[in-house]
Design a protein around this motif. Structure first.
Motif, PDB file in Angstrom:
ATOM      1  N   PHE A   1       4.089 -11.958   9.820  1.00  0.00           N
ATOM      2  CA  PHE A   1       3.196 -10.933   8.953  1.00  0.00           C
ATOM      3  C   PHE A   1       1.871 -10.582  10.484  1.00  0.00           C
ATOM      4  CE2 PHE A   1       4.493 -14.712   6.513  1.00  0.00           C
ATOM      5  CZ  PHE A   1       3.922 -13.970   5.386  1.00  0.00           C
ATOM      6  N   GLY A   2       1.942 -10.540  11.990  1.00  0.00           N
ATOM      7  CA  GLY A   2       1.232  -9.671  12.931  1.00  0.00           C
ATOM      8  C   GLY A   2       1.733  -8.923  13.703  1.00  0.00           C
ATOM      9  N   GLN A   3       2.887  -7.960  13.035  1.00  0.00           N
ATOM     10  CA  GLN A   3       3.552  -7.291  13.369  1.00  0.00           C
ATOM     11  C   GLN A   3       2.518  -5.828  13.145  1.00  0.00           C
ATOM     12  OE1 GLN A   3       6.103  -7.664  15.578  1.00  0.00           O
ATOM     13  NE2 GLN A   3       5.623 -10.028  14.692  1.00  0.00           N
ATOM     14  N   PRO A   4       3.211  -4.793  14.064  1.00  0.00           N
ATOM     15  CA  PRO A   4       2.407  -3.623  13.689  1.00  0.00           C
ATOM     16  C   PRO A   4       2.815  -2.824  12.382  1.00  0.00           C
ATOM     17  CG  PRO A   4       3.394  -3.626  16.132  1.00  0.00           C
ATOM     18  CD  PRO A   4       3.729  -4.984  15.201  1.00  0.00           C
ATOM     19  N   VAL A   5       2.021  -2.090  11.620  1.00  0.00           N
ATOM     20  CA  VAL A   5       2.633  -1.389  10.549  1.00  0.00           C
ATOM     21  C   VAL A   5       3.716   0.113  10.838  1.00  0.00           C
ATOM     22  CG1 VAL A   5       2.365  -0.605   7.973  1.00  0.00           C
ATOM     23  CG2 VAL A   5       1.133  -2.241   8.777  1.00  0.00           C
ATOM     24  N   ASN A   6       5.061  -0.285  10.788  1.00  0.00           N
ATOM     25  CA  ASN A   6       5.617   1.567  10.711  1.00  0.00           C
ATOM     26  C   ASN A   6       6.215   2.109   9.440  1.00  0.00           C
ATOM     27  OD1 ASN A   6       7.400   2.753  11.245  1.00  0.00           O
ATOM     28  ND2 ASN A   6       8.304   1.554  13.306  1.00  0.00           N
ATOM     29  N   GLU A   7       5.394   2.943   9.040  1.00  0.00           N
ATOM     30  CA  GLU A   7       5.376   3.572   8.022  1.00  0.00           C
ATOM     31  C   GLU A   7       7.279   4.355   7.251  1.00  0.00           C
ATOM     32  OE1 GLU A   7       1.982   6.365   7.762  1.00  0.00           O
ATOM     33  OE2 GLU A   7       0.410   4.380   7.041  1.00  0.00           O
ATOM     34  N   HIS A   8       6.951   5.158   8.934  1.00  0.00           N
ATOM     35  CA  HIS A   8       8.201   5.698   8.895  1.00  0.00           C
ATOM     36  C   HIS A   8       9.467   4.466   8.357  1.00  0.00           C
ATOM     37  CE1 HIS A   8      11.329   8.985   9.439  1.00  0.00           C
ATOM     38  NE2 HIS A   8      11.964   7.796  10.564  1.00  0.00           N
ATOM     39  N   LEU A   9       9.836   3.289   9.345  1.00  0.00           N
ATOM     40  CA  LEU A   9      10.581   2.469   8.966  1.00  0.00           C
ATOM     41  C   LEU A   9      10.548   2.301   7.436  1.00  0.00           C
ATOM     42  CD1 LEU A   9      13.069   1.670  10.738  1.00  0.00           C
ATOM     43  CD2 LEU A   9      11.283  -0.752  11.265  1.00  0.00           C
TER      44      LEU A   9
ATOM     45  N   SER B   1       6.457  -5.094   8.991  1.00  0.00           N
ATOM     46  CA  SER B   1       6.345  -4.363   8.092  1.00  0.00           C
ATOM     47  C   SER B   1       5.382  -4.392   7.059  1.00  0.00           C
ATOM     48  CB  SER B   1       6.771  -2.697   8.835  1.00  0.00           C
ATOM     49  OG  SER B   1       7.061  -2.331   9.927  1.00  0.00           O
ATOM     50  N   ALA B   2       6.340  -4.543   6.243  1.00  0.00           N
ATOM     51  CA  ALA B   2       5.567  -4.430   4.908  1.00  0.00           C
ATOM     52  C   ALA B   2       4.786  -5.550   4.499  1.00  0.00           C
ATOM     53  CB  ALA B   2       6.935  -4.892   3.556  1.00  0.00           C
ATOM     54  N   LEU B   3       4.900  -7.705   4.807  1.00  0.00           N
ATOM     55  CA  LEU B   3       4.886  -8.394   5.369  1.00  0.00           C
ATOM     56  C   LEU B   3       3.106  -8.735   6.356  1.00  0.00           C
ATOM     57  CD1 LEU B   3       7.494 -11.199   5.511  1.00  0.00           C
ATOM     58  CD2 LEU B   3       6.312 -10.553   3.531  1.00  0.00           C
ATOM     59  N   SER B   4       3.127  -8.319   6.823  1.00  0.00           N
ATOM     60  CA  SER B   4       1.854  -7.415   7.842  1.00  0.00           C
ATOM     61  C   SER B   4       1.104  -6.576   6.947  1.00  0.00           C
ATOM     62  CB  SER B   4       2.336  -6.764   9.124  1.00  0.00           C
ATOM     63  OG  SER B   4       3.058  -7.734   9.729  1.00  0.00           O
ATOM     64  N   LEU B   5       1.573  -5.321   6.638  1.00  0.00           N
ATOM     65  CA  LEU B   5       0.624  -4.952   5.597  1.00  0.00           C
ATOM     66  C   LEU B   5       0.142  -4.912   4.470  1.00  0.00           C
ATOM     67  CD1 LEU B   5      -0.422  -2.071   5.319  1.00  0.00           C
ATOM     68  CD2 LEU B   5       1.766  -1.478   3.568  1.00  0.00           C
TER      69      LEU B   5
ATOM     70  N   ASN C   1      12.530  -8.100  -0.298  1.00  0.00           N
ATOM     71  CA  ASN C   1      12.449  -6.761   0.576  1.00  0.00           C
ATOM     72  C   ASN C   1      11.054  -5.873   0.429  1.00  0.00           C
ATOM     73  OD1 ASN C   1      12.712  -4.885  -2.118  1.00  0.00           O
ATOM     74  ND2 ASN C   1      14.209  -6.789  -2.118  1.00  0.00           N
ATOM     75  N   PRO C   2      11.333  -4.943   1.910  1.00  0.00           N
ATOM     76  CA  PRO C   2      10.062  -4.336   1.908  1.00  0.00           C
ATOM     77  C   PRO C   2      10.021  -3.408   0.580  1.00  0.00           C
ATOM     78  CG  PRO C   2      11.529  -3.823   3.364  1.00  0.00           C
ATOM     79  CD  PRO C   2      11.649  -4.572   2.907  1.00  0.00           C
ATOM     80  N   TYR C   3      11.261  -2.996  -0.239  1.00  0.00           N
ATOM     81  CA  TYR C   3      10.180  -2.370  -2.218  1.00  0.00           C
ATOM     82  C   TYR C   3       9.241  -2.919  -2.710  1.00  0.00           C
ATOM     83  CZ  TYR C   3      10.962   0.142  -6.250  1.00  0.00           C
ATOM     84  OH  TYR C   3      10.710   0.687  -7.186  1.00  0.00           O
ATOM     85  N   GLU C   4       9.653  -4.461  -2.637  1.00  0.00           N
ATOM     86  CA  GLU C   4       8.585  -5.194  -3.871  1.00  0.00           C
ATOM     87  C   GLU C   4       7.958  -5.754  -3.040  1.00  0.00           C
ATOM     88  OE1 GLU C   4      12.322  -8.080  -5.960  1.00  0.00           O
ATOM     89  OE2 GLU C   4      11.483  -8.574  -3.560  1.00  0.00           O
TER      90      GLU C   4
ATOM     91  N   GLU D   1      -4.393  -7.193   4.387  1.00  0.00           N
ATOM     92  CA  GLU D   1      -5.452  -6.605   3.530  1.00  0.00           C
ATOM     93  C   GLU D   1      -5.657  -7.924   2.621  1.00  0.00           C
ATOM     94  OE1 GLU D   1      -2.768  -2.894   2.070  1.00  0.00           O
ATOM     95  OE2 GLU D   1      -2.386  -4.411   0.625  1.00  0.00           O
ATOM     96  N   SER D   2      -5.542  -8.937   3.310  1.00  0.00           N
ATOM     97  CA  SER D   2      -6.102  -9.839   2.162  1.00  0.00           C
ATOM     98  C   SER D   2      -5.248 -10.381   1.126  1.00  0.00           C
ATOM     99  CB  SER D   2      -7.873 -10.436   2.623  1.00  0.00           C
ATOM    100  OG  SER D   2      -7.916 -10.551   4.014  1.00  0.00           O
TER     101      SER D   2
END
Length: 220
Positions: free
Chosen positions: A35-43, A123-127, A194-197, A131-132
């Motif tokens: 939950f504390g990682q940089p968000v990699n949009e391309h990934l 990345s998805a979890l951190s995003l 998964n990130p899609y969900e 956003e709280s």
């Protein structure tokens, strides 16, 4: 409006914990590895593309010129008819003929290295955490399928109009059926997240068991 359920300090990330009736019950630490990682949009884009591609059957098929019935004899004489010359009634230019450059069965599946899949999930979890939009429910147990109880809990959390992803530690048929009846609610298992969900929802509700299962599977 989504409640402020996630807070970040200099050394840890926390999410507010609620009981099943929506009452506050302290806070829980969220692992920084998830939950504390940089968000990699391309990934994230590659992960979503992989997920959607892997859902496709790839069975679309049409008949080409050599697969339709007919052919062999010239349909009409070369000259004197006023029509364009044709050599076979299986030509794509003829009614009932084959289709040129039509779809054929193919495999749309792609793969990502394990490290990239884990990084995309983080990345998805951190995003969502930034956003709280992450909250924790200490226990989500039902004696029978009761959609009204799940709907009441989400209303207490201010999520009744939000697309909400409920993450469970293990399959619970009663909870699964109760969430299925709600239009904006989707339930999934922690080890299948998964990130899609995560990108398809506005808020994430983790059960305490689901959070522990995520730590076991992904925070390694």
């Amino acid at each position: 409006m989504t409640p402020d359920t996630t807070t970040t300090t200099t050394d840890r990330i926390q999410a507010k914990v609620y009981t099943m009736d929506g009452s506050p019950k302290g806070s829980a630490d969220l692992p920084a590895e998830l939950f504390g990682q940089p968000v990699n949009e391309h990934l994230l884009w590659m992960s979503v593309k992989r997920h959607l591609g892997n859902q496709r059957q790839g069975t679309a098929k049409v008949q080409a010129k050599g697969e339709v019935s007919g052919g062999g004899k010239k349909p009409f004489r070369q000259k004197g008819t006023g029509r364009a010359r044709q050599g076979s009634n299986t030509s794509p230019l003829m009614p009932g003929g084959g289709r040129a450059f039509g779809p054929k069965p193919r495999d749309y599946r792609t793969d990502l290295p394990r490290k990239q899949r884990r990084a995309a999930l983080a990345s998805a979890l951190s995003l969502r955490a930034s956003e709280s939009a992450v909250s924790v429910v200490d226990a989500l147990t039902l004696s029978a399928p009761k959609t009204s109880q799940v709907a009441a809990m989400l209303k207490k959390l201010g999520l009744e109009a939000k697309r909400t992803l409920v993450v469970l530690g293990e399959h619970d048929d009663h909870v699964w059926k109760s969430c299925r009846n709600l239009r904006h609610v989707h339930a999934t298992l922690a080890d299948r997240l998964n990130p899609y969900e995560l990108l398809s929802c506005d808020a994430v509700v983790l059960t305490a068991a689901g959070l522990e299962r995520m730590k076991e599977v992904f925070a390694r």
